[in-house]
Design a protein around this motif. Structure first.
Motif, PDB file in Angstrom:
ATOM      1  N   SER A 147       0.848  -1.191   0.000  1.00 26.19           N
ATOM      2  CA  SER A 147       0.000   0.000   0.000  1.00 26.19           C
ATOM      3  C   SER A 147       0.888   1.247   0.000  1.00 26.19           C
ATOM      4  O   SER A 147       2.097   1.167   0.199  1.00 26.19           O
ATOM      5  N   ASP A 177      -3.321   8.027   2.364  1.00 31.03           N
ATOM      6  CA  ASP A 177      -4.592   8.075   3.091  1.00 31.03           C
ATOM      7  C   ASP A 177      -4.362   8.642   4.491  1.00 31.03           C
ATOM      8  O   ASP A 177      -3.265   8.526   5.038  1.00 31.03           O
ATOM      9  N   ALA A 178      -5.431   9.211   5.064  1.00 29.04           N
ATOM     10  CA  ALA A 178      -5.299   9.873   6.367  1.00 29.04           C
ATOM     11  C   ALA A 178      -4.661   8.971   7.422  1.00 29.04           C
ATOM     12  O   ALA A 178      -3.790   9.399   8.177  1.00 29.04           O
ATOM     13  N   SER A 179      -5.082   7.704   7.460  1.00 31.69           N
ATOM     14  CA  SER A 179      -4.556   6.843   8.522  1.00 31.69           C
ATOM     15  C   SER A 179      -3.068   6.563   8.298  1.00 31.69           C
ATOM     16  O   SER A 179      -2.286   6.498   9.251  1.00 31.69           O
ATOM     17  N   ALA A 182      -0.789   9.577   9.448  1.00 26.00           N
ATOM     18  CA  ALA A 182      -0.448   9.622  10.864  1.00 26.00           C
ATOM     19  C   ALA A 182       0.674   8.653  11.178  1.00 26.00           C
ATOM     20  O   ALA A 182       1.599   8.974  11.937  1.00 26.00           O
ATOM     21  N   SER A 183       0.635   7.450  10.579  1.00 31.01           N
ATOM     22  CA  SER A 183       1.667   6.469  10.947  1.00 31.01           C
ATOM     23  C   SER A 183       3.037   6.865  10.395  1.00 31.01           C
ATOM     24  O   SER A 183       4.044   6.658  11.064  1.00 31.01           O
ATOM     25  N   ASN A 186       4.359   9.743  12.573  1.00 33.18           N
ATOM     26  CA  ASN A 186       4.867   9.222  13.845  1.00 33.18           C
ATOM     27  C   ASN A 186       6.203   8.508  13.664  1.00 33.18           C
ATOM     28  O   ASN A 186       7.110   8.641  14.496  1.00 33.18           O
ATOM     29  N   ILE A 208      -0.354  19.290  10.397  1.00 36.88           N
ATOM     30  CA  ILE A 208       0.507  18.149  10.717  1.00 36.88           C
ATOM     31  C   ILE A 208       1.886  18.642  11.164  1.00 36.88           C
ATOM     32  O   ILE A 208       2.512  18.082  12.072  1.00 36.88           O
TER      33      ILE A 208
ATOM     34  N   ALA B 260      -6.701   9.785  13.660  1.00 36.02           N
ATOM     35  CA  ALA B 260      -5.499   9.860  12.812  1.00 36.02           C
ATOM     36  C   ALA B 260      -5.233  11.278  12.327  1.00 36.02           C
ATOM     37  O   ALA B 260      -4.199  11.547  11.736  1.00 36.02           O
ATOM     38  N   PRO B 262      -4.632  15.407  12.727  1.00 35.62           N
ATOM     39  CA  PRO B 262      -4.175  16.395  13.692  1.00 35.62           C
ATOM     40  C   PRO B 262      -5.275  17.412  13.945  1.00 35.62           C
ATOM     41  O   PRO B 262      -5.626  18.165  13.054  1.00 35.62           O
ATOM     42  N   LEU B 271      -1.383  11.791  17.631  1.00 37.03           N
ATOM     43  CA  LEU B 271      -1.792  11.209  16.354  1.00 37.03           C
ATOM     44  C   LEU B 271      -1.782   9.696  16.490  1.00 37.03           C
ATOM     45  O   LEU B 271      -0.763   9.113  16.812  1.00 37.03           O
ATOM     46  N   ALA B 273      -2.471   6.272  14.453  1.00 40.23           N
ATOM     47  CA  ALA B 273      -2.746   5.715  13.134  1.00 40.23           C
ATOM     48  C   ALA B 273      -3.729   4.565  13.244  1.00 40.23           C
ATOM     49  O   ALA B 273      -3.728   3.820  14.220  1.00 40.23           O
ATOM     50  N   LEU B 274      -4.573   4.436  12.228  1.00 39.05           N
ATOM     51  CA  LEU B 274      -5.466   3.292  12.115  1.00 39.05           C
ATOM     52  C   LEU B 274      -4.632   2.186  11.465  1.00 39.05           C
ATOM     53  O   LEU B 274      -4.034   2.406  10.427  1.00 39.05           O
TER      54      LEU B 274
END
Lengths: 315, 329
Positions: A147, A177-179, A182-183, A186, A208, B260, B262, B271, B273-274
């Protein structure tokens, strides 16, 4: 001296009709080890040109980039000097930055080969993959089997394979994608802390940037107009353009608040406005702003800004 | 909202697409959706959730080979999702659409005036002068400076934000009751996005326009939508008033999407994550399609596809576990 130091940088391109377009018009920026510096601005402001020049992908028209005390040599026919291979880049689109016909393991091995002779550590492919949260077992697979978020992890693993001391990441999460955003955000924060690398994080997304960057620089039409610790900038922007960018952000809080409008469009960089480049769109511009270019001033500890009216925002 | 006759009501919409190996894959699996007059309804979801396909089905613009089922009611009239002719009529008059990228939505070799009036002349059977007048009025309404001169110019002579304004004006010349806006600001910078969002809100007020706003951006959703539908793997998983769904999400997927992002101050919301990524069409997991990514999943989630059920007036979720019902915001 800082790990990565950009001084009076000018980048220009030849325009359609023979004239020159100055994409970066004299910028200063420093990145220290273990620090995340964000460079934000709208499309066409010159942030990507600055990032590419910082790693030596573009010849600057003026000014200099210094990495670890040595001047960065723009990429040419000869191999890059070994110490400069510890300055690495991560690109926006992990669908085009990874060769689709090569295995993940081979892609990462390229990065490891780059580390030869620069005095840094030499990693194995497995180590590189595990450090970005992937399993060492994927080395035999191809990019299309992953992905967008996983591909960006692979691209980061490749950059890390060269044991970098500084990374320039150009919009590394905006294609995801939004999820996944975030990862990856991080992950970058963890890596900077863990490995003590410097990160120049180029992004259009202030919300962000506020979360991850120590320092934020705001760029408008080729110039950095404000630089500040990220949270301070968010709480109290001193430049009206920074304030406009923050006001335009939508919050997913369900409150039904319409974002504030910043009227007008970004002007043509081939013909920038006189005086302060932001004055035609600025809600608080004075006559002086259309004539005199504002100086780059230190207004409070850690807070520099180029605006004639910045004092008003400070009080 | 439920008392009045909705302008658009979709019932039990299903869409399947042909696959490369000659089979068929379900992309939309039983969607109910309604939009009232002058209402902005948001349809949220990640790529592959079926949100764009659902909208295209209303207009009969699905790709070749797509099969649809279910009913669509528009302004009290009933048309089956497969009735091409009725949809062509709807498309020309009552429903218009705006796409993500105005550079590809506008014809690069036609002047603004020409592309804004062509469909108007065709559908309304009026003269060119009259069509031009309608187009100029609409350009003025969407705040294109000097609209008369703009009519003679070409799309590339405008900035991205101006192009999107022109695309919106072009969609509205036939006087539609419903505007479908598919990611209308995703390709734009935030300051330009703010202007377009304000414009859509203004048009809703002035023209009593209903809007179906399709976006993956929950911030955009929060700025404009009155009610929100969240889709995952071809089904609606949560539906309700904007303030309820976004401030107090009750489906674990909605909650995961919001966590997820901000927002709020950094200390309140790290934050998060999914895990995993949204499933591709044709690879939807059995049972609740979200269960492999859901930290609350139980056995029942792997077995049965959960029905969308009302949990409060106007609020429904498709989750048998409902783990967030007692969680304070």
């Amino acid at each position: 001296m800082s790990l990565l130091s950009i001084r009076d940088l000018v980048v220009s391109y030849r325009g359609h009709s023979g004239g020159t377009v100055t994409a970066v018009a004299g910028c200063n920026l420093d990145v220290e080890a273990g620090q995340i510096v964000a460079l934000v601005g709208e499309s066409g402001c010159g942030k990507s040109s600055l990032g590419k020049t910082a790693v030596g992908l573009i010849h600057p028209a003026g000014g200099s980039v210094t990495f670890d005390g040595e001047r960065v040599v723009p990429l040419g026919r000869k191999a890059r000097p070994a110490p400069q291979r510890r300055l690495q880049m991560v690109f926006q689109d992990p669908f085009s930055s990874l060769n689709p016909r090569r295995k993940i393991g081979d892609l990462i091995a390229d990065g490891i080969r780059v580390s030869e002779g620069h005095g840094g550590r030499r990693f194995s492919v497995g180590e590189c993959l595990e450090r970005v949260g992937l399993s060492a077992g994927i080395a035999d697979r191809f990019p299309h089997q992953f992905s967008g978020g996983q591909r960006q992890r692979i691209a980061i693993a490749r950059a890390l394979a060269a044991d970098p001391r500084c990374i320039v990441a150009d919009e590394p999460i905006s294609a995801l994608d939004a999820s996944a955003q975030a990862s990856i955000a991080n992950l970058l924060v963890e890596l900077v802390e863990e490995l003590d690398v410097g990160l120049l994080f180029i992004s259009h997304d202030l919300s962000i940037v506020r979360r991850i960057a120590d320092v934020t620089a705001v760029m408008y039409l080729g110039k950095i107009v404000e630089m500040a610790p990220s949270e301070a900038l968010w709480q109290r922007p001193l430049h009206p353009y920074s304030a406009g960018l923050i006001g335009a952000i939508t919050e997913p809080d369900g409150e039904g608040r319409l974002p504030a409008d910043l009227p007008g469009d970004v002007p043509d960089p081939a013909a920038p406005p006189s005086g302060c480049r932001f004055h035609p769109r600025c809600p608080i511009a004075l006559e002086r702003c259309s004539v005199e270019e504002p100086a780059w001033r230190l207004l409070a500890p850690g807070r520099t800004v180029a605006c004639h009216r910045a004092e008003a925002a400070l009080t | 909202m439920a008392e009045r006759q909705p302008l658009l009501a979709i019932e039990g919409l299903t869409i399947s697409l042909p696959t490369a190996d000659g089979g068929r894959a379900s992309a939309v699996r039983g969607v109910d959706l309604s939009i009232g007059e002058g209402e902005i309804v948001g349809l949220a979801g990640e790529s592959g959730s079926g949100k764009t396909l659902s909208a295209l089905a209303v207009l009969g613009l699905l790709p070749g080979g797509a099969k649809t089922g279910g009913m669509i009611h528009f302004a009290g009239r009933e048309l089956s999702a497969a009735d091409g002719r009725a949809q062509a009529e709807l498309r020309g008059k009552d429903v218009a659409m705006v796409f993500q990228d105005p550079m590809t939505a506008l014809h690069p070799m036609l002047s603004v005036g020409r592309q804004m009036t062509e469909h108007l002349v065709f559908h309304r059977k009026i003269g060119r002068a009259e069509a031009d007048k309608i187009a100029i009025d609409m350009l003025e309404r969407v705040r294109i400076p000097n609209p008369r001169a703009a009519m003679a110019r070409f799309p590339h002579q405008f900035s991205g934000g101006m192009r999107q304004r022109i695309a919106i004006a072009s969609a509205l010349v036939t006087g539609p009751k419903l505007l479908i806006a598919d990611e209308p600001t995703t390709a734009l910078d935030v300051t330009v996005q703010a202007g377009i969002l304000r414009l859509i809100e203004q048009l809703r007020r002035e023209l009593k326009l209903s809007v179906l706003l399709i976006t993956h951006d929950l911030g955009v959703m929060s700025a404009l939508a009155d009610r929100v539908y969240v889709m995952y793997a071809g089904r609606v998983v949560e539906r309700g008033a904007r303030a309820e769904v976004l401030a107090r999400p009750r489906h674990p997927y909605t909650r995961g999407l919001l966590d997820a992002l901000p927002h709020g101050s950094p200390s309140d919301h790290p934050l998060t994550a999914l895990p995993g990524s949204p499933p591709a069409i044709g690879r939807f997991p059995a049972g609740c399609a979200f269960h492999p990514r859901c930290r609350f999943a139980e056995d029942i989630c792997r077995a049965d596809i959960p029905e969308l059920r009302d949990v409060q007036p106007g609020r429904a979720i498709a989750c048998p576990v409902d783990p967030l019902s007692a969680v304070p915001a």
